[in-house]
Write an enzyme that holds these catalytic residues in place. Sequence first.
Site, PDB file in Angstrom:
ATOM      1  N   ASP A  44       0.839  -1.240  -0.106  1.00 42.62           N
ATOM      2  CA  ASP A  44       0.134   0.090  -0.199  1.00 42.62           C
ATOM      3  C   ASP A  44       0.825   1.077   0.129  1.00 42.62           C
ATOM      4  O   ASP A  44       0.383   2.433  -0.235  1.00 42.62           O
ATOM      5  CB  ASP A  44      -0.944  -0.063   1.186  1.00 42.62           C
ATOM      6  CG  ASP A  44      -0.446   0.044   2.515  1.00 42.62           C
ATOM      7  OD1 ASP A  44       0.895  -0.048   2.594  1.00 42.62           O
ATOM      8  OD2 ASP A  44      -0.919   0.441   3.556  1.00 42.62           O
ATOM      9  N   SER A  45       2.232   1.064  -0.074  1.00 43.60           N
ATOM     10  CA  SER A  45       3.236   2.358  -0.121  1.00 43.60           C
ATOM     11  C   SER A  45       2.914   2.915  -1.404  1.00 43.60           C
ATOM     12  O   SER A  45       3.333   4.023  -1.748  1.00 43.60           O
ATOM     13  CB  SER A  45       4.701   1.823  -0.067  1.00 43.60           C
ATOM     14  OG  SER A  45       4.865   0.774  -0.677  1.00 43.60           O
ATOM     15  N   ASP A  83      -0.979  -6.079  -0.337  1.00 35.28           N
ATOM     16  CA  ASP A  83      -1.257  -5.689   0.949  1.00 35.28           C
ATOM     17  C   ASP A  83      -2.666  -5.254   0.938  1.00 35.28           C
ATOM     18  O   ASP A  83      -3.536  -4.775   0.230  1.00 35.28           O
ATOM     19  CB  ASP A  83      -0.527  -4.280   0.935  1.00 35.28           C
ATOM     20  CG  ASP A  83       0.138  -3.985   2.180  1.00 35.28           C
ATOM     21  OD1 ASP A  83       0.143  -4.702   3.021  1.00 35.28           O
ATOM     22  OD2 ASP A  83       0.855  -3.015   2.292  1.00 35.28           O
ATOM     23  N   LYS A 112      -1.028  -9.338   2.920  1.00 35.76           N
ATOM     24  CA  LYS A 112      -0.366  -8.902   3.884  1.00 35.76           C
ATOM     25  C   LYS A 112      -1.352  -8.066   4.809  1.00 35.76           C
ATOM     26  O   LYS A 112      -1.952  -7.319   4.383  1.00 35.76           O
ATOM     27  CB  LYS A 112       0.991  -8.194   3.638  1.00 35.76           C
ATOM     28  CG  LYS A 112       1.741  -7.740   4.988  1.00 35.76           C
ATOM     29  CD  LYS A 112       3.017  -7.265   4.759  1.00 35.76           C
ATOM     30  CE  LYS A 112       3.066  -5.835   4.207  1.00 35.76           C
ATOM     31  NZ  LYS A 112       2.440  -4.915   5.070  1.00 35.76           N
ATOM     32  N   GLU A 114      -1.279  -5.395   8.322  1.00 41.48           N
ATOM     33  CA  GLU A 114      -0.646  -4.638   9.284  1.00 41.48           C
ATOM     34  C   GLU A 114      -1.025  -5.247  10.674  1.00 41.48           C
ATOM     35  O   GLU A 114      -2.096  -5.267  11.008  1.00 41.48           O
ATOM     36  CB  GLU A 114      -0.633  -3.306   9.223  1.00 41.48           C
ATOM     37  CG  GLU A 114       0.195  -2.765   7.970  1.00 41.48           C
ATOM     38  CD  GLU A 114       0.531  -1.247   7.984  1.00 41.48           C
ATOM     39  OE1 GLU A 114       0.359  -0.523   8.840  1.00 41.48           O
ATOM     40  OE2 GLU A 114       1.115  -1.098   6.698  1.00 41.48           O
ATOM     41  N   GLU A 181       9.098  -3.864  10.534  1.00 42.37           N
ATOM     42  CA  GLU A 181       9.385  -2.651  10.143  1.00 42.37           C
ATOM     43  C   GLU A 181      10.156  -1.682  11.165  1.00 42.37           C
ATOM     44  O   GLU A 181       9.512  -1.509  12.008  1.00 42.37           O
ATOM     45  CB  GLU A 181       8.280  -1.847   9.319  1.00 42.37           C
ATOM     46  CG  GLU A 181       8.701  -0.592   8.711  1.00 42.37           C
ATOM     47  CD  GLU A 181       7.518   0.142   7.681  1.00 42.37           C
ATOM     48  OE1 GLU A 181       6.569  -0.649   7.493  1.00 42.37           O
ATOM     49  OE2 GLU A 181       7.870   1.152   7.265  1.00 42.37           O
TER      50      GLU A 181
END
Length: 290
Positions: A44-45, A83, A112, A114, A181
């Site tokens: 999602d970056s 993501d 993925k 978070e 991270e």
Amino acid sequence: MREITPKKIMEMKGKEKITMVTAYDYPSALLADKAKIDIIFVGDSLGMVVYGEQNTLNVTMEQMVYHTRAVAKAVKRGLVLADMPFMSYEVSVEEGMKNAARLIQAGADAVKIEGGYDHRKLVKRLVRAGIPVMGHTGLTPQRYLRLGGYHITGETEEEIEEILRDAKALEKAGAFAVVLEFVLADVAKLVTEEVKIPTIGIGSGPYVDGQVLVWHDLLGIYEHVPPFVKKYADLRNIIQLALENYREEVKEGKFPSGEYYWEFLDKDDFEKKRRKVIERLLGETFDEEV
Ligand code: KIV
């Protein structure tokens, strides 16, 4: 099925370092796969590096599905990981399941999320339903507002406990790996030793099972990158120079030169055709009422 599976990623722990890079479109994914990167990650970056947002909070499921589809078309070998964006899995397990399924149907091999401990139920349900999951702890950018920015994690006892608890909960719930991270390297090492699933670090030092970097950072596309990024290329200057050369050559009439265009070799032939076309057009267009 692609060559690199979640099972293979798990088997690499302690034997071979895992490589992961983000990619958001077809040509990048082709190159990443050709370079034999193990995990090609639609992060999602993309909200920040592709869409110019200040953070990842505006990224939508539609964007993730769209970019996942493009990446999945290119990748033959690596594992395609997608993501789950902000608020696509926090509201309920059911919503998280449906959204994860959309990414899988767009061509991802795994998703993925978070967090870890807070989402252990979702992870368990996804894995049971056949959707491999990677977790993500330490700095979790989707909690940017609560965290008050992006900074290193793992300094306090509470933070160390939270990171380790997340990783353990993910392992127990059936996740196949976890991203750490911007975690202090000692803490990343501790987690790597304490869990059986691979840890993939970003800004978390060398004592982890693999590394991930963002495409634009590693290739030097932007001037400013996070402090833990090594730029493996200087594409920004290469691209800038190419664009400036192109502009200059067009302005000066140097491009396109002979090898880049085609014309009639027989000019008489062209003249005959030109006359016929002009006569026809003048006859039709100018005699008729429009
Ligand atoms: O979205 C992303 O690129 C990420 C990496 C920083 C791991 O989550």
